[in-house]
Design a protein around this motif. Structure first.
Motif, PDB file in Angstrom:
ATOM      1  N   THR A  76       0.825  -1.205   0.000  1.00 60.84           N
ATOM      2  CA  THR A  76       0.000   0.000   0.000  1.00 60.84           C
ATOM      3  C   THR A  76       0.863   1.261   0.000  1.00 60.84           C
ATOM      4  O   THR A  76       0.421   2.309  -0.453  1.00 60.84           O
ATOM      5  N   SER A  77       2.093   1.154   0.494  1.00 64.28           N
ATOM      6  CA  SER A  77       2.958   2.332   0.466  1.00 64.28           C
ATOM      7  C   SER A  77       3.712   2.445  -0.859  1.00 64.28           C
ATOM      8  O   SER A  77       4.114   3.524  -1.262  1.00 64.28           O
ATOM      9  N   TYR A  81      -0.586   5.061  -6.951  1.00 67.03           N
ATOM     10  CA  TYR A  81      -1.958   5.425  -7.328  1.00 67.03           C
ATOM     11  C   TYR A  81      -2.969   5.061  -6.250  1.00 67.03           C
ATOM     12  O   TYR A  81      -4.163   5.162  -6.470  1.00 67.03           O
ATOM     13  N   ASN A  82      -2.467   4.600  -5.100  1.00 67.23           N
ATOM     14  CA  ASN A  82      -3.343   4.204  -4.003  1.00 67.23           C
ATOM     15  C   ASN A  82      -4.389   3.179  -4.438  1.00 67.23           C
ATOM     16  O   ASN A  82      -5.546   3.237  -4.025  1.00 67.23           O
ATOM     17  N   ILE A  85      -5.378  -0.842  -0.739  1.00 62.62           N
ATOM     18  CA  ILE A  85      -5.781  -0.264   0.536  1.00 62.62           C
ATOM     19  C   ILE A  85      -5.836  -1.387   1.566  1.00 62.62           C
ATOM     20  O   ILE A  85      -6.419  -2.439   1.314  1.00 62.62           O
ATOM     21  N   LYS A  86      -5.205  -1.136   2.710  1.00 61.72           N
ATOM     22  CA  LYS A  86      -5.243  -2.142   3.782  1.00 61.72           C
ATOM     23  C   LYS A  86      -6.272  -1.721   4.824  1.00 61.72           C
ATOM     24  O   LYS A  86      -6.202  -0.626   5.381  1.00 61.72           O
ATOM     25  N   LEU A  87      -7.228  -2.605   5.033  1.00 62.85           N
ATOM     26  CA  LEU A  87      -8.237  -2.352   6.064  1.00 62.85           C
ATOM     27  C   LEU A  87      -8.163  -3.495   7.057  1.00 62.85           C
ATOM     28  O   LEU A  87      -8.740  -4.562   6.822  1.00 62.85           O
ATOM     29  N   GLY A  88      -7.424  -3.285   8.142  1.00 63.67           N
ATOM     30  CA  GLY A  88      -7.283  -4.357   9.129  1.00 63.67           C
ATOM     31  C   GLY A  88      -6.651  -5.586   8.511  1.00 63.67           C
ATOM     32  O   GLY A  88      -5.509  -5.530   8.077  1.00 63.67           O
ATOM     33  N   LEU A  92      -7.516  -4.449  -0.067  1.00 64.61           N
ATOM     34  CA  LEU A  92      -8.467  -4.183  -1.146  1.00 64.61           C
ATOM     35  C   LEU A  92      -7.693  -3.739  -2.382  1.00 64.61           C
ATOM     36  O   LEU A  92      -6.848  -2.856  -2.302  1.00 64.61           O
ATOM     37  N   MET A  94      -8.041  -1.851  -5.928  1.00 62.62           N
ATOM     38  CA  MET A  94      -8.943  -0.963  -6.667  1.00 62.62           C
ATOM     39  C   MET A  94      -8.500  -0.975  -8.138  1.00 62.62           C
ATOM     40  O   MET A  94      -7.661  -0.166  -8.530  1.00 62.62           O
TER      41      MET A  94
END
Lengths: 283, 114
Positions: A76-77, A81-82, A85-88, A92, A94
């Motif tokens: 994620t880093s 372009y982001n 995404i790390k959610l817990g 994800l 995109m």
């Protein structure tokens, strides 16, 4: 020679010029026309012709492998372009934001982001008399116009490298897709109209091709409408005007029926002659 | 409950930033402790691409349970938010932070999703 036909403003007559110039040129030299306005290609309406070949082209985006992932979050880093995404405890992806750079996939220490292929668009190849024509069409809903344009240019390299003239019908605007379409060209024709909107967007297009250090000239379409601000600007900037196509009802009517103009309208034919002569002088 | 705000500044006297992804600050109000904390989001808001998802990720990391914002998230951010347990209230753009909080408490803000 690779000639890009571009504009800032949409609807100035890029496709009209590209199609007519290509058909006329094809009677004199080996010519291919590529419709690179991949989000809304419409050259085929005017060119028609017989379908010779069709291929699907693909894009590659990462697919998260939950089993292998150790949730270090480094991907994620890395992503500029982001698109990751790390959610817990989930990552994800995109796909809409992904630019297929492979960084995450190659660098992931756990090989948890394999790249998978999905359709990006199609390239169709047509032939009308002596003219070869390609149409590139992006899958509806996708935003990655530039990669499809890049693959379409590769297709030209592979199939039409020995052609005398490659004409590129560029997308409008001055965003990534237009840049991708024009940057490999030997010369750019910017089509504009003498209206405030036409001039405003032409200035952006001129700045763009100057930044790309591409030689260019202007063709004025629908000449006679609007005002003389365009001519003042072109003169002040020392920009070549290769041809002027007058604003005529007959042209609009033929266009609205999807017809070719140069064999029916003398002023269009003579404008094309002027352009072909200027192109000859470039050599 | 941690209530988050997209905000133009760092304290109660700031206003709700109507933008989601490109909000300059994220304010966090811890209702139990009655504490207001500001997180500078300008590093994210200055990025060219994927700002919405990145801001959504931060909101997740900050433990926001209720978010009060303005225009609401765009498509990409909404994709991320779908995977989060956060209640979103919109159309508070331009309100003072205190005013927006009170409007939320009085059930006067429109909510989306979650």
């Amino acid at each position: 020679m690779r000639l890009a036909i571009a504009s800032g403003k949409g609807g100035t007559g890029k496709t009209t010029l590209a199609v007519n110039l290509a058909l006329k040129a094809s009677t004199m030299m080996k010519t291919v026309l590529a419709d690179l306005d991949v989000e809304e290609p419409n050259g085929a309406i005017f060119v028609g012709g017989e379908l010779q070949n069709e291929k699907t082209v693909y894009r590659h985006t990462p697919d998260w492998d939950q089993e292998k992932c150790t949730l270090c979050g480094k991907c994620t880093s890395w992503c500029a372009y982001n698109a990751l995404i790390k959610l817990g405890d989930i990552i994800l992806v995109m796909p809409n934001l992904c630019h297929s750079c492979y960084a995450c996939s190659e660098l992931c220490p756990d090989n948890a982001l394999p790249m998978v292929a999905s359709p990006l668009g199609t390239i169709k190849q047509f032939k009308r008399d002596e003219l070869h024509f390609t149409e590139s069409r992006l899958v509806i809903g996708l935003e990655q116009a530039a990669p499809l344009i890049g693959q379409s240019l590769n297709y030209l390299d592979e199939n039409y490298d020995d052609y005398d003239l490659q004409i590129l019908d560029s997308p409008p605007g001055t965003a990534c897709s237009m840049l991708e379409a024009v940057r490999s060209a030997d010369f750019v024709i910017l089509v504009t109209e003498p209206t405030p909107f036409g001039l405003h967007d032409l200035k952006l297009a001129v700045e763009t091709v100057r930044q790309l250090k591409l030689p260019f000239a202007v063709v004025i379409n629908r000449d006679g409408i609007g005002n003389d601000d365009l001519d003042k600007y072109l003169k002040a900037e020392g920009i070549d005007v290769w041809a002027r196509i007058p604003h005529q009802r007959e042209i609009a009517e033929l266009y609205s029926r999807g017809e070719i103009l140069y064999d029916k309208v003398e002023v269009v034919d003579s404008a094309l002659d002027e352009i072909l002569k200027k192109m000859e002088e470039l050599k | 409950m941690i209530v988050g705000f997209t905000s133009t500044g760092e304290g109660w006297d700031a206003k709700i930033d109507p933008r989601f992804g490109r909000t300059d600050y994220i304010l966090l109000y811890d209702e139990e402790k009655d504490e207001l904390k500001a997180v500078d989001n300008r590093e994210v808001s200055a990025m060219a691409h994927g700002v919405g998802p990145k801001t959504a990720q931060r909101i997740h990391e900050l433990g926001v349970e209720v978010l009060i914002t303005g225009n609401g998230p765009g498509g990409n951010a909404a994709e991320v938010l779908k995977n989060m347990n956060v209640k979103i209230y919109i159309k508070a753009g331009g309100m003072g932070i205190r005013e927006a909080y009170e409007a939320y408490k009085a059930n006067k803000l429109e909510s989306i999703g979650g």
